[in-house]
Design a protein around this motif. Structure first.
Motif, mmCIF file in Angstrom:
data_model
loop_
_atom_site.group_PDB
_atom_site.id
_atom_site.type_symbol
_atom_site.label_atom_id
_atom_site.label_comp_id
_atom_site.label_asym_id
_atom_site.label_seq_id
_atom_site.Cartn_x
_atom_site.Cartn_y
_atom_site.Cartn_z
ATOM 1 N N ALA A 93 16.021 27.256 -49.019
ATOM 2 C CA ALA A 93 17.374 26.954 -49.490
ATOM 3 C C ALA A 93 17.715 25.473 -49.345
ATOM 4 N N SER A 94 17.245 24.842 -48.283
ATOM 5 C CA SER A 94 17.626 23.442 -48.023
ATOM 6 C C SER A 94 16.403 22.599 -47.685
ATOM 7 N N PRO A 95 15.486 22.439 -48.631
ATOM 8 C CA PRO A 95 14.278 21.675 -48.293
ATOM 9 C C PRO A 95 14.546 20.172 -48.252
ATOM 10 N N LEU A 96 13.713 19.470 -47.527
ATOM 11 C CA LEU A 96 13.682 18.010 -47.622
ATOM 12 C C LEU A 96 12.760 17.678 -48.800
ATOM 13 N N PRO A 97 12.769 16.428 -49.290
ATOM 14 C CA PRO A 97 11.923 16.118 -50.462
ATOM 15 C C PRO A 97 10.438 16.425 -50.223
ATOM 16 N N ALA A 98 9.967 16.233 -49.008
ATOM 17 C CA ALA A 98 8.558 16.547 -48.724
ATOM 18 C C ALA A 98 8.490 17.352 -47.438
ATOM 19 N N ALA A 99 7.448 18.154 -47.328
ATOM 20 C CA ALA A 99 7.323 19.006 -46.150
ATOM 21 C C ALA A 99 7.107 18.164 -44.899
ATOM 22 N N ILE A 100 7.649 18.649 -43.777
ATOM 23 C CA ILE A 100 7.377 18.021 -42.482
ATOM 24 C C ILE A 100 6.169 18.780 -41.923
ATOM 25 N N PRO A 101 5.044 18.097 -41.747
ATOM 26 C CA PRO A 101 3.809 18.827 -41.429
ATOM 27 C C PRO A 101 3.880 19.617 -40.127
ATOM 28 N N GLU A 102 4.627 19.140 -39.158
ATOM 29 C CA GLU A 102 4.722 19.932 -37.932
ATOM 30 C C GLU A 102 6.123 19.830 -37.346
ATOM 31 N N THR A 103 6.510 20.886 -36.634
ATOM 32 C CA THR A 103 7.823 20.899 -35.994
ATOM 33 C C THR A 103 7.845 19.845 -34.879
ATOM 34 N N LEU A 104 8.934 19.126 -34.765
ATOM 35 C CA LEU A 104 9.080 18.057 -33.764
ATOM 36 C C LEU A 104 7.912 17.068 -33.832
ATOM 37 N N PRO A 105 7.773 16.359 -34.966
ATOM 38 C CA PRO A 105 6.622 15.461 -35.141
ATOM 39 C C PRO A 105 6.777 14.171 -34.324
ATOM 40 N N LEU A 106 5.793 13.317 -34.462
ATOM 41 C CA LEU A 106 5.831 12.008 -33.813
ATOM 42 C C LEU A 106 7.127 11.299 -34.211
ATOM 43 N N GLY A 107 7.821 10.707 -33.253
ATOM 44 C CA GLY A 107 9.101 10.068 -33.548
ATOM 45 C C GLY A 107 10.274 10.864 -32.990
ATOM 46 N N THR A 108 9.985 12.096 -32.523
ATOM 47 C CA THR A 108 11.043 12.928 -31.935
ATOM 48 C C THR A 108 11.643 12.230 -30.717
ATOM 49 N N ASP A 109 10.777 11.628 -29.916
ATOM 50 C CA ASP A 109 11.232 10.938 -28.699
ATOM 51 C C ASP A 109 12.281 9.872 -29.034
ATOM 52 N N ALA A 110 11.964 9.063 -30.053
ATOM 53 C CA ALA A 110 12.883 7.970 -30.412
ATOM 54 C C ALA A 110 14.217 8.534 -30.893
ATOM 55 N N MET A 111 14.154 9.626 -31.675
ATOM 56 C CA MET A 111 15.394 10.229 -32.184
ATOM 57 C C MET A 111 16.258 10.741 -31.032
ATOM 58 N N LEU A 112 15.611 11.392 -30.059
ATOM 59 C CA LEU A 112 16.369 11.956 -28.939
ATOM 60 C C LEU A 112 16.980 10.844 -28.096
ATOM 61 N N ARG A 113 16.227 9.752 -27.909
ATOM 62 C CA ARG A 113 16.761 8.631 -27.117
ATOM 63 C C ARG A 113 17.983 8.033 -27.803
ATOM 64 N N LYS A 114 17.864 7.886 -29.126
ATOM 65 C CA LYS A 114 18.981 7.315 -29.878
ATOM 66 C C LYS A 114 20.221 8.209 -29.710
ATOM 67 N N ALA A 115 20.014 9.527 -29.801
ATOM 68 C CA ALA A 115 21.143 10.454 -29.690
ATOM 69 C C ALA A 115 21.709 10.450 -28.269
ATOM 70 N N ALA A 116 20.809 10.426 -27.268
ATOM 71 C CA ALA A 116 21.260 10.492 -25.873
ATOM 72 C C ALA A 116 22.164 9.309 -25.536
ATOM 73 N N ALA A 117 21.895 8.165 -26.182
ATOM 74 C CA ALA A 117 22.703 6.968 -25.912
ATOM 75 C C ALA A 117 24.086 7.082 -26.535
ATOM 76 N N ASP A 118 24.288 8.103 -27.354
ATOM 77 C CA ASP A 118 25.499 8.214 -28.156
ATOM 78 C C ASP A 118 26.366 9.408 -27.744
ATOM 79 N N VAL A 119 26.100 9.997 -26.568
ATOM 80 C CA VAL A 119 26.933 11.132 -26.151
ATOM 81 C C VAL A 119 27.531 10.864 -24.775
ATOM 82 N N ALA A 120 28.647 11.551 -24.480
ATOM 83 C CA ALA A 120 29.291 11.420 -23.164
ATOM 84 C C ALA A 120 28.307 11.886 -22.092
ATOM 85 N N PRO A 121 28.296 11.241 -20.914
ATOM 86 C CA PRO A 121 27.285 11.541 -19.891
ATOM 87 C C PRO A 121 27.242 13.023 -19.502
#
Lengths: 95, 536, 94
Positions: free
Chosen positions: B47-75
């Protein structure tokens, strides 16, 4: 590979059992009397042979269980049962 | 073959029949939605695909995304983090804490939900609030969720919905046992499917043959399903009450282990990508991960992968949050391996059939479908045996309404999801899906009630469903979803496979109905004394 | 399931609500006598996992056996487990 082989063995046994199932053939003979195509070339399996085929159908499952291949066992069971049901429906749909 | 006393057989027959009349239709709803929900993740990807498949769940780069988000939420929201994949392989990271409700009970999660595009690492959506507030706004994955909620608790609030599905699961158990006990020639009749113009015998064979082949799995699914419903609804609270004197904290500590001594000093988190790689190196596909106390000395990280090839039980791995060291497998429950933990872990793969990817899901779908067929064919048989009694014709109409109207209403809900996603329909997605579902179900219910001939009811509903399935694919394409060429080149397997499945399903229904109209009317049966056949 | 009207009503009550209640009490009570195992979880996890089985066995027993005997067996089983629970909770309070 073990899984595919197991499913193949059971599916072949089920097919043989289904094609030469006495009750099914008896029904087809009745149908033939009223103009439907009779099941040519198939005679009911003798009891002994049916027992052998039934055993052959179950042996892969027993082997998978004995070797502890639980995931394959569940897949084998599910696939074989689905195949049995679909085959019986398909055979019944043929006129 | 069981040899039972006549009285016992009569009791079994009564349990089987009346149980079906009382619970059959709702049971069909639960089984059918569960069957489709086997593919809930793939339906979300469709129903809601991205333009190309993501080959694996939580791929390389997940760490950076989580760090970016963690810096943006109340402690306080760094207290707990759950990271899942959602529609199209997007990443859903929920930073939250368990806020106490005003009444001091029923704490609800509160925090920030991020949805990432793993290909670019961009934040696609950010919602803040309590979990229910967030869920009301979010969109991705809601179609699958809608299906799952029908299956789990018929959209009835907890614990009532769970109790209801628990009772339905138990009624299925009773149906399995009583059906097995009273059917005298289980193996001999396994291939016997007599068709003669839709009489009682044809109905009986259809029902008995399908249930014979489906029996082992119907039993497994009924057992595991009742376990899930009943455990959640009242077994776990009751056990907490007795074995732990109502001390929920002690219960959680026994199950999850004592939390490390609280240490709020800040600490640098080890790289999560490395941990995920470590789990993949062991032959797993990663599934989800949880982090407690992000950025603190007492942080804990657990990674939960899908089963590796040939494995049935799911695993979980604990990691040292500061060094990134793999601390090894953690049991599903408790701190060391146990029978109880293995049994609980076994319930999941047996019920969901998700332990071997597409292969096991297809098999489970087929088995679930057979279960749904058994429900409907059983009810049809019940009515056929009472053909002369007019009252039972209402049950037949209700059965046809459920059999075809429910999937039709699900198609309508899916259409609403696609229309909302494309911006054609405005508003939150879940209420829209409910409106479309309810409207469609009501319309088909009215039809089922007013069309004069029962065969007419079936015909209209089946044709509508056949057309609806095909129209859903057309709608997806019209609303700008990826075409088949771009889906195939982008590796969007779910899009292609589900489109084809929907079209094939729709075409099969239309063809089936077409053939039914071509078949001779039932009046042309010839009576042959002991049997009837359709004249050729 | 033949019998007088009263018997039928009692059978219905026994197989329905009473068996459900008995299942809950037996499940919770058995967590007090089942061995906990090394991981300290077996005693309370196994009854929860076996809950559908406990119910199914009690249910079929309650509909198939003679009404008097079925009632007595189910009531005794429930009472023993209820007593275990009561004793455990009272001890915990002291």
């Amino acid at each position: 590979m073990m899984l595919l082989l197991s499913i193949a063995v059971s599916a072949l046994s089920v097919t043989a059992l289904a094609l030469r199932d006495p009750k099914r053939l008896r029904w087809r003979q009745k149908l033939a009397r009223y103009g439907a195509t009779p099941a040519k070339g198939f005679s009911p399996l003798p009891r002994r042979r049916r027992r052998w085929l039934l055993t052959a159908m179950l042996v892969p499952g027993v082997l998978l269980a004995l070797t502890g291949m639980w995931a394959s066992l569940m897949l084998w069971l599910g696939a074989s049962l689905t195949y049995g049901w679909l085959l019986s429906e398909v055979l019944a749909a043929r006129r | 073959m069981l040899k039972l006393q006549q009285k016992t057989t009569q009791t079994m027959l009564a349990l089987h029949g009346w149980g079906a009349v009382i619970f059959g239709l709702l049971l069909y709803w639960v089984i059918l939605t569960g069957t489709i929900a086997v593919f809930a993740d793939d339906i979300n990807d469709w129903a809601s695909p991205l333009p190309a498949a993501i080959p694996e769940t939580l791929p390389l780069g997940t760490d950076a995304m989580l760090r970016k988000a963690a810096a943006d939420v109340a402690p306080e929201y760094l207290d707990e983090l759950t990271v899942f994949a959602t529609a199209g392989g997007r990443i859903r990271a929920f930073f939250h804490t368990h806020a106490e409700a005003v009444d001091g009970e029923h704490p609800e999660e509160e925090g920030v939900l991020f949805v990432f595009d793993p290909a670019s690492g961009d934040i696609l959506q950010r919602f803040e609030g309590t979990q229910s507030e967030i869920e009301a706004q979010s969109h991705y994955g809601k179609l699958g969720h809608f299906l799952v909620e029908w299956h789990v608790q018929l959209h009835v609030p907890s614990p009532w919905g769970l109790m209801l599905t628990g009772i339905l699961g138990m009624s299925l158990l009773v149906a399995c046992v009583s059906g097995f006990a009273m059917h005298r020639h289980l193996i001999k009749d396994a291939f016997l499917r007599r068709r003669r113009g839709g009489d009682v015998l044809s109905h009986k064979d259809a029902h008995v043959m399908a249930s014979t082949w489906n029996l082992p799995f119907a039993f497994i699914l009924a057992f595991t399903g009742s376990f899930y419903s009943l455990a959640g609804a009242f077994a776990i609270p009751a056990i907490a009450m007795v074995a732990f004197g109502g001390d929920q904290v002690k219960l959680i500590e026994t199950v999850q282990g004592l939390p490390p001594a609280e240490d709020r000093r800040p600490a640098e988190m080890a790289n999560i990508d490395t941990m995920l790689e470590d789990v993949r190196a062991a032959g797993h596909r990663t599934r989800f991960l949880t982090v407690d106390h992000w950025g603190r000395q007492d942080a804990r990280i657990s990674v939960f992968p899908w089963q590796a090839e040939g494995e049935l039980l799911p695993k979980g791995y604990a990691f040292d949050a500061q060094t990134g060291e793999n601390l090894g497998e953690k049991p599903a429950l408790g701190q060391s391996p146990s029978l109880g933990s293995d049994l609980v872990a076994l319930m999941g793969p047996l019920h969901f059939g998700n332990f071997a990817g597409w292969l096991s899901k297809t098999v489970w779908f087929a088995l679930g479908f057979a279960g749904a067929y058994v429900c409907i064919s059983g009810l049809a048989l019940w009515v056929k045996r009472r053909e002369q009694q007019k009252t039972w014709q209402y049950l037949l109409r209700a059965t046809l309404w459920s059999a075809w109207g429910l999937p039709l209403a699900l198609v309508a809900a899916a259409a609403a999801y696609l229309l909302q996603q494309a911006g054609v329909l405005a508003g939150a997605v879940e209420p829209l899906m409910f409106k479309a579902f309810g409207l469609c179900l009501a319309l088909s219910g009215i039809l089922a009630g007013i069309v004069r001939r029962v065969t007419g009811v079936r015909r209209i509903l089946v044709i509508s469903l056949g057309l609806g399935l095909c129209a859903l694919v057309a709608l997806r394409l019209l609303l700008g979803g990826p075409g088949w060429v771009s889906a195939a080149t982008g590796g969007l397997t779910a899009v292609v496979v589900l489109d084809v499945a929907l079209l094939l399903g729709g075409a099969w229904l239309l063809r089936r109905e077409w053939r039914q109209t071509q078949a001779l009317p039932e009046g042309s049966l010839i009576d042959t004394g002991d049997m009837e056949v359709n004249t050729p | 399931m033949a019998g007088t009207r009263t018997e039928k009503i009692w059978r219905f009550v026994l197989a329905g609500p009473l068996v459900l209640l008995a299942t809950l009490i037996i499940m919770a009570g058995s967590s007090l006598w089942l061995p906990a195992g090394q991981a300290q979880v077996n005693n309370f996890v196994i009854p929860v996992v076996l809950l559908p089985a406990i119910w199914a066995v009690l249910f079929f027993y309650s509909v198939l056996d003679r009404l008097g005997r079925a009632s007595v067996v189910i009531i005794i089983l429930t009472a023993v487990h209820a007593a275990l629970i009561a004793q455990h909770l009272l001890q915990a309070q002291q």
